[in-house]
Motif scaffolding. Structure first.
Motif: not given
Length: 182
Positions: A49-58, A68-75
């Motif tokens: 989604g937006r603003p972060t393209p891919i997120m892992v949810n728990a 809920r907490a979500m996070g993601g990143g890419m380098y």
């Protein structure tokens, strides 16, 4: 103009809080114990989604309250990466059914850098660094969120009500994904 928008926003937020309180009270009075199911619920999933393209949810919930907490990143390189984190509390409606509707409040931070070919060419043409050779986006917000889920597939929409930090901030936040509940 800004003063009238602030008054309208405050009135809408007060009405939302009162409506959620009335729904909470009515649902608890009318609720019946139909099963001996555990009051705890856990979930894990992935979304895009937006603003972060891919997120892992728990997430973890107790009765109808859910966190809920979500996070993601890419380098990809020094000036080519993105990272984002979100979290929130929600009230989950229709908890015993395959379809759930969550209303809540959340917050998040997102940052992204991407190379800009035009700015790199401008620096190269002048034989010195006149401008940054990348674009960036950054936001830190509090938002009102609505999430609808059926058999684990969900869509979530968030409307930011306050930005603490903003640069090219999105007006609507959204996520689409799948979360397995256990």
């Amino acid at each position: 103009m800004h003063f009238s928008i602030t008054i309208i926003t405050n009135m809408l937020l007060k009405r939302l809080v009162i409506a959620l309180f009335l729904i909470f009270c009515t649902e608890n009075v009318l609720a019946k114990d139909v099963s001996k199911k555990s009051p705890w619920t856990f979930e894990a999933g992935i979304s895009a989604g937006r603003p972060t393209p891919i997120m892992v949810n728990a997430g973890v919930g107790y009765n109808n309250i859910f966190f809920r907490a979500m996070g993601g990143g890419m380098y990809f390189g020094t000036d080519d990466f993105w990272v984002g984190y979100r979290g929130g509390f929600a009230w989950e409606f229709f908890r015993e059914l395959p379809f759930t509707l969550d209303l809540g409040i959340g917050g998040g931070y997102a940052f992204a850098k991407a190379p800009n070919g035009y700015l790199k060419a401008l620096n190269k043409a002048n034989d010195e660094r006149m401008v940054r050779s990348y674009n960036y986006k950054e936001s830190l917000d509090i938002s009102v969120e609505v999430r609808a889920s059926i058999y684990g597939a969900f869509t979530q929409i968030g409307i930011p009500v306050h930005y603490f930090m903003k640069h090219d901030e999105p007006t609507v936040l959204w996520q689409v994904g799948y979360a397995y509940k256990f």
